[in-house]
Write a protein that holds these residues in place. Structure first.
Motif, PDB file in Angstrom:
ATOM      1  N   LEU A  69     -24.995  19.053 -57.128  1.00 20.00           N
ATOM      2  CA  LEU A  69     -24.178  17.838 -57.085  1.00 20.00           C
ATOM      3  C   LEU A  69     -22.914  18.063 -56.273  1.00 20.00           C
ATOM      4  O   LEU A  69     -22.110  18.943 -56.584  1.00 20.00           O
ATOM      5  CB  LEU A  69     -23.821  17.400 -58.514  1.00 20.00           C
ATOM      6  CG  LEU A  69     -25.036  17.207 -59.436  1.00 20.00           C
ATOM      7  CD1 LEU A  69     -24.597  16.748 -60.822  1.00 20.00           C
ATOM      8  CD2 LEU A  69     -26.049  16.241 -58.835  1.00 20.00           C
ATOM      9  N   TYR A  70     -22.795  17.303 -55.212  1.00 24.06           N
ATOM     10  CA  TYR A  70     -21.638  17.371 -54.309  1.00 24.06           C
ATOM     11  C   TYR A  70     -21.390  18.802 -53.833  1.00 24.06           C
ATOM     12  O   TYR A  70     -20.285  19.339 -53.992  1.00 24.06           O
ATOM     13  CB  TYR A  70     -20.396  16.747 -54.992  1.00 24.06           C
ATOM     14  CG  TYR A  70     -20.704  15.311 -55.344  1.00 24.06           C
ATOM     15  CD1 TYR A  70     -20.616  14.320 -54.379  1.00 24.06           C
ATOM     16  CD2 TYR A  70     -21.204  14.980 -56.605  1.00 24.06           C
ATOM     17  CE1 TYR A  70     -20.997  13.015 -54.683  1.00 24.06           C
ATOM     18  CE2 TYR A  70     -21.569  13.678 -56.909  1.00 24.06           C
ATOM     19  CZ  TYR A  70     -21.464  12.712 -55.941  1.00 24.06           C
ATOM     20  OH  TYR A  70     -21.849  11.425 -56.235  1.00 24.06           O
TER      21      TYR A  70
ATOM     22  N   GLY B 206     -23.289  25.036 -59.019  1.00 22.50           N
ATOM     23  CA  GLY B 206     -21.946  24.610 -58.602  1.00 22.50           C
ATOM     24  C   GLY B 206     -21.435  23.473 -59.469  1.00 22.50           C
ATOM     25  O   GLY B 206     -21.094  22.402 -58.974  1.00 22.50           O
TER      26      GLY B 206
ATOM     27  N   THR C  24     -19.443  13.217 -62.250  1.00 24.64           N
ATOM     28  CA  THR C  24     -18.728  14.489 -62.118  1.00 24.64           C
ATOM     29  C   THR C  24     -17.303  14.195 -61.642  1.00 24.64           C
ATOM     30  O   THR C  24     -17.013  13.102 -61.164  1.00 24.64           O
ATOM     31  CB  THR C  24     -19.385  15.423 -61.084  1.00 24.64           C
ATOM     32  OG1 THR C  24     -19.132  14.906 -59.764  1.00 24.64           O
ATOM     33  CG2 THR C  24     -20.878  15.559 -61.306  1.00 24.64           C
TER      34      THR C  24
ATOM     35  N   TYR D  75     -15.844  15.471 -59.056  1.00 23.53           N
ATOM     36  CA  TYR D  75     -15.848  15.267 -57.614  1.00 23.53           C
ATOM     37  C   TYR D  75     -16.344  13.857 -57.276  1.00 23.53           C
ATOM     38  O   TYR D  75     -15.800  13.192 -56.384  1.00 23.53           O
ATOM     39  CB  TYR D  75     -16.722  16.327 -56.920  1.00 23.53           C
ATOM     40  CG  TYR D  75     -16.547  16.246 -55.430  1.00 23.53           C
ATOM     41  CD1 TYR D  75     -15.563  16.973 -54.786  1.00 23.53           C
ATOM     42  CD2 TYR D  75     -17.321  15.362 -54.687  1.00 23.53           C
ATOM     43  CE1 TYR D  75     -15.364  16.838 -53.428  1.00 23.53           C
ATOM     44  CE2 TYR D  75     -17.132  15.218 -53.337  1.00 23.53           C
ATOM     45  CZ  TYR D  75     -16.153  15.967 -52.711  1.00 23.53           C
ATOM     46  OH  TYR D  75     -15.954  15.815 -51.364  1.00 23.53           O
TER      47      TYR D  75
ATOM     48  N   GLU E  84     -21.369  28.613 -61.486  1.00 22.75           N
ATOM     49  CA  GLU E  84     -20.174  28.190 -60.753  1.00 22.75           C
ATOM     50  C   GLU E  84     -19.433  29.461 -60.354  1.00 22.75           C
ATOM     51  O   GLU E  84     -19.211  30.348 -61.187  1.00 22.75           O
ATOM     52  CB  GLU E  84     -19.295  27.276 -61.629  1.00 22.75           C
ATOM     53  CG  GLU E  84     -17.914  26.968 -61.076  1.00 22.75           C
ATOM     54  CD  GLU E  84     -17.929  26.396 -59.657  1.00 22.75           C
ATOM     55  OE1 GLU E  84     -18.584  25.373 -59.424  1.00 22.75           O
ATOM     56  OE2 GLU E  84     -17.287  27.001 -58.773  1.00 22.75           O
TER      57      GLU E  84
ATOM     58  N   ASP F 299     -21.503  33.768 -57.936  1.00 20.22           N
ATOM     59  CA  ASP F 299     -22.244  33.193 -56.817  1.00 20.22           C
ATOM     60  C   ASP F 299     -23.730  33.102 -57.183  1.00 20.22           C
ATOM     61  O   ASP F 299     -24.362  34.114 -57.522  1.00 20.22           O
ATOM     62  CB  ASP F 299     -22.040  34.114 -55.606  1.00 20.22           C
ATOM     63  CG  ASP F 299     -22.709  33.605 -54.352  1.00 20.22           C
ATOM     64  OD1 ASP F 299     -23.559  32.702 -54.436  1.00 20.22           O
ATOM     65  OD2 ASP F 299     -22.395  34.155 -53.281  1.00 20.22           O
ATOM     66  N   VAL F 300     -24.290  31.905 -57.075  1.00 18.55           N
ATOM     67  CA  VAL F 300     -25.691  31.697 -57.454  1.00 18.55           C
ATOM     68  C   VAL F 300     -26.654  32.585 -56.647  1.00 18.55           C
ATOM     69  O   VAL F 300     -27.734  32.921 -57.115  1.00 18.55           O
ATOM     70  CB  VAL F 300     -26.066  30.198 -57.323  1.00 18.55           C
ATOM     71  CG1 VAL F 300     -26.112  29.753 -55.864  1.00 18.55           C
ATOM     72  CG2 VAL F 300     -27.381  29.893 -58.010  1.00 18.55           C
TER      73      VAL F 300
HETATM   74  C1  LIG Z   1     -17.384  20.060 -54.104  1.00 21.67           C
HETATM   75  S1  LIG Z   1     -17.535  21.009 -55.527  1.00 21.67           S
HETATM   76  C2  LIG Z   1     -18.428  19.950 -56.633  1.00 21.67           C
HETATM   77  C3  LIG Z   1     -18.315  20.400 -58.071  1.00 21.67           C
HETATM   78  C4  LIG Z   1     -19.088  19.553 -59.081  1.00 21.67           C
HETATM   79  N1  LIG Z   1     -20.520  19.647 -58.834  1.00 21.67           N
HETATM   80  C5  LIG Z   1     -18.642  18.120 -59.042  1.00 21.67           C
HETATM   81  O1  LIG Z   1     -19.435  17.272 -58.552  1.00 21.67           O
HETATM   82  O2  LIG Z   1     -17.518  17.845 -59.500  1.00 21.67           O
HETATM   83  C6  LIG Z   1     -18.751  22.248 -55.140  1.00 21.67           C
HETATM   84  C7  LIG Z   1     -18.796  23.361 -56.160  1.00 21.67           C
HETATM   85  O3  LIG Z   1     -19.842  24.279 -55.842  1.00 21.67           O
HETATM   86  C8  LIG Z   1     -19.373  25.582 -56.150  1.00 21.67           C
HETATM   87  N2  LIG Z   1     -20.169  26.536 -55.378  1.00 21.67           N
HETATM   88  C9  LIG Z   1     -20.247  26.596 -54.031  1.00 21.67           C
HETATM   89  N3  LIG Z   1     -21.051  27.598 -53.652  1.00 21.67           N
HETATM   90  C10 LIG Z   1     -21.480  28.195 -54.793  1.00 21.67           C
HETATM   91  C11 LIG Z   1     -22.313  29.321 -55.046  1.00 21.67           C
HETATM   92  N4  LIG Z   1     -22.858  30.015 -54.053  1.00 21.67           N
HETATM   93  N5  LIG Z   1     -22.559  29.670 -56.321  1.00 21.67           N
HETATM   94  C12 LIG Z   1     -22.000  28.956 -57.348  1.00 21.67           C
HETATM   95  N6  LIG Z   1     -21.178  27.893 -57.149  1.00 21.67           N
HETATM   96  C13 LIG Z   1     -20.932  27.514 -55.897  1.00 21.67           C
HETATM   97  C14 LIG Z   1     -17.916  25.543 -55.736  1.00 21.67           C
HETATM   98  O4  LIG Z   1     -17.162  26.575 -56.322  1.00 21.67           O
HETATM   99  C15 LIG Z   1     -17.506  24.161 -56.220  1.00 21.67           C
HETATM  100  O5  LIG Z   1     -17.031  24.173 -57.544  1.00 21.67           O
END
Ligand SMILES: C[S@@+](CC[C@H](N)C(=O)[O-])C[C@H]1O[C@@H](n2cnc3c(N)ncnc32)[C@H](O)[C@@H]1O
Length: 227
Positions: free
Chosen positions: A129-130, A60, A206, A208, A83, A110-111
């Motif tokens: 992260l976040y 993510g 990051t 976020y 992501e 999706d991971v």
């Molecule tokens: C709150 S954001 C934080 C993004 C980044 N880590 C930051 O700190 O700026 C959470 C991120 O996780 C991604 N995410 C959530 N579930 C995910 C999944 N199953 N697979 C890949 N990415 C995922 C979301 O699309 C989002 O961009």
């Protein structure tokens, strides 16, 4: 291993994606994208034209600030990132190309779809992260840190590898500690409060995180080492 079959994501492309981003994704993603094998596991070492000293995984990555800056500082380490949202994937692609980065490969989906193809003991560190907090109790199963994923992360990591989670969320932080107290593969490394209130040395922030700090929310940094 228990892999989650269903994924939760419907629309992965924001409504307002620019034509430039669309074009970038359709022409250049193929150069950096991890394709799932038809059988067996992914050999992450073969994705690079050098022999990586370590492999680091980030789940993510949003717009990719952390993974890109880590990759720039550590050209001998391979970075694997995922992501699910395509705006973030276009942003990281732009950064990878503009900085001529050779040591990042991405899974732009999706991971959960990638998990079944990750070999045991391959990663030195996993960064989460976040993560989206999904604060309502009924959505606990959607949280990235959960009992099943922690088992998977323990399998994917080398012994002494690290699971590193950052969050500013008042529901998510105790949730992570609760999940991690109820497993026996990892030990929390913190010895004193500054170990989790301060970012580690050489920390790459990051988008976020910057938003959280600007809005007076306090990030917490939780590092767990695999036993
Ligand atoms: C709150 S954001 C934080 C993004 C980044 N880590 C930051 O700190 O700026 C959470 C991120 O996780 C991604 N995410 C959530 N579930 C995910 C999944 N199953 N697979 C890949 N990415 C995922 C979301 O699309 C989002 O961009």
């Amino acid at each position: 291993m228990d892999y989650v079959k269903k994924t939760f994501f419907g629309r992965r492309k924001g409504k307002g994606m620019s034509k430039a981003k669309e074009d970038l994704l359709s022409t250049r993603m193929k150069d950096f994208e991890i394709i799932l094998p038809t059988k067996g596991k992914i050999d992450f070492f073969k994705l690079f034209d050098f022999t990586p000293k370590k492999v680091i995984f980030e789940i993510g990555y949003g717009d990719g600030e952390h993974i890109v800056n880590m990759a720039l500082k550590n050209p001998d380490i391979a970075f694997i990132g995922t992501e699910v949202f395509m705006n973030g994937n276009a942003s990281i692609l732009r950064k990878i190309i503009d900085n001529n980065i050779k040591n990042i490969r991405i899974f732009p989906d999706d991971v959960n779809l990638l998990f079944p193809f990750i070999p045991s003991g391959v990663f030195d560190t996993i960064f989460v992260l976040y993560p989206d907090p999904w604060p309502k109790n009924r959505n606990e199963e959607r949280r990235m840190i959960n009992k099943n994923n922690v088992k998977l992360f323990a399998d994917f990591l080398k012994s002494d590898g690290n699971l590193f989670v950052a969050s500013d969320h008042p529901v998510y932080i105790p949730w992570v500690l609760f999940v991690m107290q109820n497993q026996d593969s990892f030990t929390w490394t913190a010895l004193k409060s500054s170990d989790f209130t301060n970012p580690p040395k050489d920390w790459e922030t990051t988008r976020y995180e910057q938003k959280a700090i600007a809005e007076n929310r306090k990030p917490i940094y939780l590092n767990f080492v695999k036993k």
